[in-house]
Motif scaffolding. Structure first.
Motif, mmCIF file in Angstrom:
data_model
loop_
_atom_site.group_PDB
_atom_site.id
_atom_site.type_symbol
_atom_site.label_atom_id
_atom_site.label_comp_id
_atom_site.label_asym_id
_atom_site.label_seq_id
_atom_site.Cartn_x
_atom_site.Cartn_y
_atom_site.Cartn_z
ATOM 1 N N LEU A 169 -5.918 -8.729 17.265
ATOM 2 C CA LEU A 169 -5.139 -9.382 18.328
ATOM 3 C C LEU A 169 -4.971 -10.866 18.039
ATOM 4 O O LEU A 169 -3.867 -11.404 18.125
ATOM 5 N N VAL A 170 -6.095 -11.510 17.708
ATOM 6 C CA VAL A 170 -6.041 -12.950 17.430
ATOM 7 C C VAL A 170 -5.083 -13.213 16.263
ATOM 8 O O VAL A 170 -4.223 -14.093 16.334
ATOM 9 N N VAL A 205 -1.427 -12.695 17.239
ATOM 10 C CA VAL A 205 -0.861 -13.787 18.033
ATOM 11 C C VAL A 205 -0.568 -14.991 17.146
ATOM 12 O O VAL A 205 0.461 -15.644 17.261
ATOM 13 N N LEU A 206 -1.497 -15.274 16.220
ATOM 14 C CA LEU A 206 -1.332 -16.490 15.422
ATOM 15 C C LEU A 206 -0.308 -16.310 14.303
ATOM 16 O O LEU A 206 0.438 -17.229 13.987
ATOM 17 N N LEU A 219 -10.100 -9.075 16.537
ATOM 18 C CA LEU A 219 -9.629 -9.884 15.406
ATOM 19 C C LEU A 219 -8.144 -9.637 15.149
ATOM 20 O O LEU A 219 -7.367 -10.572 14.936
ATOM 21 N N ILE A 268 1.480 -4.466 21.384
ATOM 22 C CA ILE A 268 1.541 -5.734 20.651
ATOM 23 C C ILE A 268 1.377 -5.477 19.160
ATOM 24 O O ILE A 268 2.088 -6.045 18.334
ATOM 25 N N ARG A 322 3.517 -12.500 15.280
ATOM 26 C CA ARG A 322 3.824 -12.403 16.698
ATOM 27 C C ARG A 322 4.717 -11.211 17.017
ATOM 28 O O ARG A 322 4.782 -10.770 18.142
#
Lengths: 290, 341
Positions: free
Chosen positions: B313-314, B317-318, B311, B273, B321
């Motif tokens: 990852l968050v 995602v936000l 952090l 990711i 992406r």
């Protein structure tokens, strides 16, 4: 009385106590997942936060055990609302992958934060006098703490069942779980409903976390260690189903304890095999909607 | 192009255009040499850090296998470590229980067994989607772990497989203290695997996978054998993951049941990711950066490292992406267009 029946009753009793903790934590997850289809891997983090709050309240502030359980549930429930409004609500329409990643990220951050402040070692909590002894249930004496957990679980089940099946709010939740669009179009504010159930679910998780300190042991990794169990209960029971969550919790609790008593090595294997089997046959869970 | 235009163009021309388009996508670009130059350069610049380099290459291969199913076919799995573990344990048990430590043959056997595991589990699991699939993949990995724990008389349980002895590579090259031999060995294998994966994702088969990711109903509607395609991709990815696991076991001569952990599955997903999914090189960038950061930060403060990964990852995602490479691409476009788009 034959030895085998005593063992059976012990397994049922210990398994039930175990199942109640699992149920209390998992029920909120099941309802919120049923409502929004949101894969929330950070649910265990709220339970863990609740556990640590109970420890802090009892040890540092001298609050007795029972009130601190209630305080932890309320505080964590309220504290979860900003998370839902600011982060989760952005991803309702996103893919499962995004939801998984966001909530894994949150769980990691929570674990790291709590490890920093509380250390990685397991913590305990001072119990009141009447919960530390043994009580006699006729067949054998059992730890009164486990009996207490079962009692708390039974009361909560009754309350939840009444709220779910007999109140206006419960009817709205069931309607939204069944068909969100239809519920919205008859004027139910599903977003607000979700915020509410999310807060209640997180509060219950915190209560479960507090109860779990003595039985599971509380470490920061609690947030992911038992997550697999919670997810199994939710998916095997069926999303958004109170009955399914309860039955899956009891199955898991009794089988896990039974497995540990009788076949200490193969116990875990059996549970996961059963999970896979149930999901292969009924992909939406025992009481889920196809 | 509007629908009426498409009807006006003869089918032959349409076909030629499609072939040209796919051919153009498939062509190698100059910048694609960059990661391989870096991998080669690392060998000469950090000759004493090759043990670590080996682990980075293995992580890249593992992440690349996940990219094939997650990034291209859109299969969200929480149990990809299962196949890494099967590969690692195949090698470990071959040497510890059957006294067969020849690296190349055991690597091939491990790859085949992992692919078979992927085929069997994929055949059952890939009928499902959403949470059910997440749970089934997760449960499969833990099921294997529990099975290994149950027969800890064979597997050694969480203490690791005892008495692993990996023979010399091709009967000639000893794995030295600095892991230089294995670095070259794995780099070559990674290149071959990469060619295979690249060929797959740009083939019509790869296009079908992307189609399944984007709109599975439409793929059903146009008569694509969705389940068969998914199982095929899953099997290949499982084989590659198993190869990465086998290389891990060979290069470290050590394996425990920890390889099946949920954390391992989550870790490889995080790598992918962070680098960016569905773009092949995302696995390279993500795995390298993750391993480097982990190597430095985890030693300083494990909590800080875990918090930082959470952090990241968050935030990813936000706001980002498409991962790091997507971010670089966006910045490139921003400068090319002068910030207008």
């Amino acid at each position: 009385m034959p030895q085998s029946i005593v063992i059976l009753i012990s397994i049922l009793f210990d398994g039930l106590a175990y199942a109640m903790v699992l149920f209390i934590i998992a029920v909120g997850l099941s309802i919120t997942m049923g409502l929004m289809g949101f894969v929330n891997l950070a649910h265990g983090a709220f339970a863990m936060a609740g556990g640590y709050l109970v420890v802090t309240l009892t040890k540092s502030w001298g609050v007795p055990f029972l009130p601190s359980l209630v305080i932890a549930a309320v505080v964590i429930g309220i504290a979860s609302i900003p998370f839902e409004r600011l982060l989760y609500s952005k991803l309702y329409k996103a893919t499962e992958l995004d939801q998984v990643l966001l909530t894994i990220g949150l769980a990691f951050m929570t674990i790291a934060g709590y490890t920093y402040f509380y250390g990685p070692a397991p913590l305990t909590v001072p119990l009141p006098e009447f919960l530390t002894g043994q009580i006699d249930i006729g067949v054998r004496t059992v730890p009164s703490y486990r009996a207490f957990i079962i009692a708390v679980g039974a009361v909560l089940i009754a309350v939840l069942w009444y709220g779910f099946e007999r109140t206006n709010l419960g009817a709205k939740i069931r309607a939204a779980v069944d068909n969100r669009r239809m519920a919205q179009s008859v004027g139910i504010n599903v977003d607000r409903l979700f915020t509410l159930t999310f807060a209640v679910g997180s509060g219950l998780a915190a209560l479960g976390g507090g109860l779990a300190i003595q039985t599971f042991g509380l470490t920061p990794s609690f947030a992911v260690l038992y997550l697999v169990f919670f997810l199994i209960i939710v998916s095997v029971g069926g999303l958004g189903s109170l009955k399914g969550t309860l039955i899956a919790s009891i199955m898991l609790g009794v089988f896990d304890i039974g497995g540990k008593y009788l076949y200490s090595d193969a116990g875990g294997f059996f549970i996961y095999a059963l999970t896979v089997l149930v999901l292969l046959i009924k992909p939406a869970g025992l009481y889920g909607r196809e | 192009m509007a629908a009426s235009d498409a009807n006006a163009v003869p089918a032959v021309t349409m076909r030629a255009r499609a072939i040209e388009y796919i051919g153009k996508r498939h062509r190698f670009h100059v910048w694609e040499a960059l990661p391989w130059i870096l991998i080669a350069a690392a060998y000469f610049v950090f000759p004493d850090r090759m043990t670590f380099g080996t682990q980075v290459l293995i992580a890249i291969m593992f992440a690349l296998s996940l990219d094939l199913i997650l990034g291209y076919a859109g299969i969200v799995t929480l149990g990809h470590a299962a196949f890494f573990g099967v590969g690692a344990y195949t090698v470990a048990l071959l040497t510890a229980r059957l006294n067969w430590g020849e690296p190349v043959t055991s690597l091939i056997i491990a790859t085949l067994i992992s692919a078979a595991a992927g085929f069997i589990s994929g055949w059952f699991l890939l009928r499902y989607r959403g949470l059910t699939l997440l749970m089934l993949t997760l449960a499969t990995a833990i099921l294997l772990q529990e099975a290994g724990n149950y027969r800890s008389d064979i597997t050694g349980g969480y203490d690791g497989v005892p008495g692993m002895e990996i023979w010399k590579l091709f009967g000639v090259f000893e794995n030295d203290l600095y892991g230089r031999t294995y670095y070259i060995y794995i780099a070559v294998l990674l290149f071959l695997v990469f060619l295979v994966v690249r060929r797959i994702v740009y083939s019509p088969f790869g296009a079908a996978l992307t189609g399944i990711r984007e709109n599975v109903r439409r793929m059903h509607a146009i008569g694509s054998p969705v389940h068969r395609r998914l199982v095929a991709a899953y099997t290949i990815a499982a084989g590659i993951a198993g190869m990465a696991g086998a290389l891990f076991a060979q290069s470290t001569a050590y394996t425990t049941l920890g390889v099946f952990d949920f954390e391992s599955s989550a870790k490889v997903m995080v790598m992918l990711i962070l680098g960016g999914t569905g773009r092949l090189y995302g696995a390279f960038a993500g795995a390298t950066i993750y391993m480097l950061l982990e190597d430095h930060l985890a030693k300083l403060s494990p909590e800080f490292w875990q918090f930082g990964i959470g952090l990241l990852l968050v935030l990813a995602v936000l706001f980002a992406r498409r991962g790091l490479l997507g971010l670089i691409e966006d910045i490139g476009i921003y400068f090319k267009t002068g910030g207008k788009s």
